[in-house]
Design an enzyme around this catalytic site. Structure first.
Site, mmCIF file in Angstrom:
data_model
loop_
_atom_site.group_PDB
_atom_site.id
_atom_site.type_symbol
_atom_site.label_atom_id
_atom_site.label_comp_id
_atom_site.label_asym_id
_atom_site.label_seq_id
_atom_site.Cartn_x
_atom_site.Cartn_y
_atom_site.Cartn_z
ATOM 1 N N CYS A 4 -27.218 -14.452 42.525
ATOM 2 C CA CYS A 4 -28.551 -14.156 43.042
ATOM 3 C C CYS A 4 -29.086 -12.869 42.418
ATOM 4 O O CYS A 4 -28.719 -11.775 42.832
ATOM 5 C CB CYS A 4 -28.499 -14.027 44.569
ATOM 6 S SG CYS A 4 -30.095 -13.607 45.295
ATOM 7 N N CYS A 7 -30.927 -10.595 44.891
ATOM 8 C CA CYS A 7 -30.032 -9.862 45.793
ATOM 9 C C CYS A 7 -29.291 -8.738 45.076
ATOM 10 O O CYS A 7 -29.096 -7.661 45.637
ATOM 11 C CB CYS A 7 -28.982 -10.814 46.378
ATOM 12 S SG CYS A 7 -29.655 -12.229 47.243
ATOM 13 N N ASP A 8 -28.864 -8.985 43.839
ATOM 14 C CA ASP A 8 -27.930 -8.084 43.174
ATOM 15 C C ASP A 8 -28.470 -7.412 41.912
ATOM 16 O O ASP A 8 -27.753 -6.633 41.284
ATOM 17 C CB ASP A 8 -26.661 -8.854 42.798
ATOM 18 C CG ASP A 8 -25.966 -9.439 44.011
ATOM 19 O OD1 ASP A 8 -26.072 -8.844 45.096
ATOM 20 O OD2 ASP A 8 -25.308 -10.488 43.868
#
Length: 98
Positions: A4, A7-8
């Site tokens: 992701c 997300c990261d």
């Protein structure tokens, strides 16, 4: 390694990253990572359709390296994380490491 980018992505500031695939999702993830990564290695098993506007926009980024007709063979790493990858041009016997 992450699944992701949203997300990261911030974990990869000024680091090289790789995105594998030609789907809209892969293109979107690679596009997002251009804001953080030093280089986005985009690995696709086939050429991109001329009509794919999102892919063309992705390739306009100076920090995107497109590996066309290429597949990911191996992700290398140790206890600290990913250290590299092996890729192979389709139809060729040679494997490279990045």
């Amino acid at each position: 390694m992450s699944y992701c980018a949203t997300c990261d992505g911030a974990f990869y500031v000024e680091s090289p990253v790789a995105v594998v695939g030609v789907t809209a999702e892969a293109i979107q993830e690679a596009e997002f990572l251009t804001k953080f990564a030093s280089t986005v290695h985009w690995i696709t098993p086939k050429p991109i359709a001329e009509t794919n506007v999102a892919a063309k926009e992705l390739l306009e980024h100076k920090n995107v390296k497109h590996w066309v007709n290429t597949k990911l063979v191996e992700i290398e790493g140790d206890d600290a994380g990913v250290t590299g990858m092996k890729i192979k041009k389709n139809g060729r016997g040679r494997t490279g490491t990045s």
